[in-house]
Design an enzyme around this catalytic site. Structure first.
Site, PDB file in Angstrom:
ATOM      1  CD  GLU A 128      12.908  -3.452   0.374  1.00  0.00           C
ATOM      2  OE1 GLU A 128      13.627  -3.405  -0.632  1.00  0.00           O
ATOM      3  OE2 GLU A 128      12.475  -4.530   0.856  1.00  0.00           O
TER       4      GLU A 128
ATOM      5  CG  ASP B  88       8.916  -4.524   5.043  1.00  0.00           C
ATOM      6  OD1 ASP B  88       9.981  -3.877   5.075  1.00  0.00           O
ATOM      7  OD2 ASP B  88       8.336  -4.828   3.987  1.00  0.00           O
TER       8      ASP B  88
END
Length: 373
Positions: free
Chosen positions: A141, A80
């Site tokens: 994350e 991400d």
């Protein structure tokens, strides 16, 4: 080891243009799954995206069987990105990869992913013996390590996780990473007219203010900090406020210190509520545990050796930031990691220094191919 510069840069730029902001990493998960399946690897894909309220994305785990003796290792990067991360246009200029200027670059952490994929390509082309490896690509994350928090770690039969998710130049060796608890505290009082009959009310703001005054915030000790981040409540000056909420955090490199400071805050809130006749609700989010690498273990020794062989002087530091490694550490793994050469991350000025990026590849190559144990 020289990588294929044209190939790795082309793949990196391709991945950068796949939108994958937190909770919407599905296209990136699909891309990586196809990449490995096309090369004959079995891919484990979980449902972490749906579990955390995102799209069809998931954590991915791939086993790459080793061809040499010695410790096994899991390499990690996250899928991400932060915002603004939609429609990124990468631009190569003077040995640096940048965005066109109105978005992030997404080198955090697609540069780490690119190193892992190129590593596999070069290993296959050269037939170089390598350690038994696992590749773990996490989601969310950036939003709170929620992918790592929702992974089944029984599927990783190694004790070593090496993350390619650092910023700056190479050489940073983590001695300790702080853990963090986040508290959301809500005081409940009783509303009344503030001008006509305030004595009939219980002002939640007064109770919260008293609680805050009873606790030290800021730097608690050399390893511990605590901070109030937000306070909200109330409607008008003529209304006794019946509800107020504040949020705060505690960070420390000692779990015992986190727990001690959290308890002080909770005790102060309960005392203040009792003094004013209010009630208080306290929610504690154990955001992440401290991260304590084994400095005498295989992974740190291998990282230090690889850096030194690349002519880079290791420097030991502590960090009050947090990442997936905190979660891995909390599950009993020994963790290390390096920078990939990204700078100004989480900003529209983010860039990837390709010279440092190449060094990061070389260090990773040494760790997975050269015997130490």
């Amino acid at each position: 080891m020289q990588y294929n510069k044209e190939r790795i840069l082309s793949r990196l730029m391709e991945m950068i243009q796949i939108d994958s902001v937190s909770y919407k990493e599905g296209p990136m998960t699909d891309y990586l799954q196809k990449y490995f399946e096309d090369r004959g690897y079995e891919v484990y894909r979980d449902q972490a995206g749906k579990a955390v309220g995102g799209d069809h994305s998931g954590n991915l785990l791939i086993h790459i069987p080793g061809t040499m003796e010695g410790e096994s290792i899991c390499l990690n990067a996250h899928q991400d990105t932060v915002e603004p991360g939609i429609g990124i246009v990468p631009v190569l200029e003077d040995g640096k990869l940048k965005s066109s200027g109105d978005t992030i670059l997404a080198a955090d952490d697609k540069s780490g992913i690119a190193i892992m994929l190129e590593l596999l390509e070069v290993l296959k082309e050269t037939g170089t013996p390598h350690r038994d490896m696992y590749y773990l690509f996490t989601i969310c994350e950036e939003s709170g390590m929620y992918g790592a928090k929702n992974f089944d770690y029984s599927k990783i039969p190694t004790k070593n996780i090496f993350s390619l998710d650092g910023a700056g130049n190479l050489g940073f060796i983590l001695k300790s990473g702080a853990g963090k608890d986040v508290l959301t505290i809500t005081f409940h009082g009783k509303s009344a007219h503030g001008g006509i009959e305030p004595e009939k009310g219980i002002n939640a703001i007064n109770a919260a203010a008293l609680a805050i005054s009873k606790v030290k915030f800021g730097r608690i000790d050399p390893e511990t900090t605590s901070n109030i981040g937000r306070i909200e409540g109330g409607a008008a000056t003529n209304i006794v406020t019946d509800k107020v909420t504040f949020t705060c955090e505690v960070r420390s490199h000692s779990q015992a210190q986190i727990e001690a400071q959290v308890q002080k805050i909770m005790d102060a809130c309960q005392e203040a509520a009792a003094e004013f006749g209010a009630t208080v609700d306290i929610d504690v989010d154990h955001f992440c545990p401290p991260h304590k690498p084994d400095l005498d273990g295989f992974l740190t020794k291998a990282t230090v050796r690889a850096l030194e062989l690349e002519g880079i002087t290791p420097e030991y530091h502590i960090s009050n930031g947090s990442g997936d490694s905190n979660i891995f550490s909390g599950h009993g793994f020994d963790c290390s990691g390096i920078s990939t050469g990204m700078f100004n991350v989480h900003t529209t000025d983010e860039y990837l220094d390709l010279a440092v990026f190449e060094q990061a590849f070389n260090v990773t190559w040494r760790i997975v191919t050269e015997p130490l144990d």
